[in-house]
Design an enzyme around this catalytic site. Structure first.
Site: not given
Ligand code: ASP
Length: 320
Positions: A81, A182, A200, A210, A233-234
């Site tokens: 990721s 991330t 990320t 996006r 992250t998330g």
């Molecule tokens: N925060 C990242 C995103 O929304 C995703 C991730 O944490 O992997 O792009």
């Protein structure tokens, strides 16, 4: 000798073991001033922290430490990721987002950048060489090429195979516990200055174009050298909606511990976002005293902290 001890301890800690006395495992231990210190998201934060620690332990600047640290994840094809080996968008293109911020509040960011292995270093160049904060897409790529970065294929065979498997099913992928990692990193150097970085490949198989929270200053990353820093992250959309990292820094400014501040931000998401059971968000925070903390929406968020030559993984407390 010290170096050997450190390396072997790092090796052991990556196996969940440690020869050295453990640092406080609490999310909100009290301390006067712990520096240098570096923390980062997820298990791959261990290797990134090792690289950051090389800079910090030599008396280097936190900004250099976070850049060198997250470059390790960006170049690692096994980290699916971030950077090289990251999952592509739904059309098979790896598109990257990153941002960086220093102790003076300078910041740089790139979003929807393709074909460049180290978006964090491009973000730093945006910060240092332009009057802007953010470059995106083809403009960011042109800027990178003009500054000596090389075009590379970032789609590994493994990532391509996983994408082709996904295409057969064509399901919308959620950012659940298996589809995010991330790297966000916060560091304080020996002078007591804080910097942060976030990088990320974003949501796997996302719609082309996006962009999540990770390159957005105030969402995926924010810091103030008088207070401390935070990163996320998330699910980026959830973090952007509450200006997550900026909120956490302001909560710390008003006296909350890092963990308390992260918890309040997560509770805000849980209160305002009705679909919060379906996704993950994790926050890290570090204050100027070197106190650190975390909180996540769902179970399963881990982070790595390196302080006093000990680099260890911690499990975050969670809302659910
Ligand atoms: N925060 C990242 C995103 O929304 C995703 C991730 O944490 O992997 O792009």
């Amino acid at each position: 000798m010290e170096r050997r001890k450190f390396l072997s301890n790092t090796l052991l800690t990556s196996l969940g073991l440690s020869l050295l006395p453990s640092i406080n495992n609490s999310d909100s231990f009290a301390s006067t001033s712990r520096k240098p210190i570096v923390m980062s998201t997820w298990n791959h934060g261990l290797a990134a922290n090792d690289a950051a620690w090389v800079v910090l332990s030599a008396g280097g600047r936190a900004l250099d430490a976070v850049e060198q640290g997250v470059r390790v994840s960006e170049a690692d094809p096994k980290v699916s990721s971030v950077g090289y080996g990251g999952a592509p968008d739904r059309d098979g293109n790896v598109t990257l987002d990153a941002c960086i911020m220093d102790e003076e509040g300078n910041c740089g960011s790139v979003a929807f950048l393709e074909k460049i292995m180290h978006p964090i270093s491009v973000a730093r160049k945006v910060m240092e060489k332009t009057p802007y904060v953010m470059l995106t897409g083809d403009g960011a790529l042109q800027f990178a090429l003009a500054n000596g970065f090389k075009e590379e294929n970032l789609l590994t065979e493994e990532a391509k195979k996983a994408w082709l498997d996904w295409k057969k099913k064509q399901t919308e992928l959620k950012i659940d516990k298996d589809h995010h990692d991330t790297i966000g990193m916060l560091a304080i150097d020996i002078k007591g200055n804080i910097s942060g970085a976030c990088t990320t490949s974003g949501l796997a198989y996302k719609m082309r174009g996006r962009v999540g929270d990770s390159p957005i200053i105030g969402a995926g990353l924010f810091l103030d050298n008088e207070v401390g820093g935070a990163c996320a992250t998330g699910k980026g959309e959830a973090v952007i909606k509450i200006a997550g990292s900026a909120m956490i820094v302001e909560l710390m400014r008003n006296g909350k511990t890092p963990k308390e501040a992260c918890k309040i931000a997560i509770e805000r998401i849980a209160k305002k976002q009705k679909d919060c059971k379906d996704f993950q968000v994790g926050f890290l925070a570090l204050n100027k005293s070197g106190e650190y903390g975390s909180y996540s929406l769902q179970k399963g968020f881990d982070y790595a902290v390196c302080f006093d030559k000990i680099n260890k993984i911690y499990k975050s407390e969670s809302f659910a």
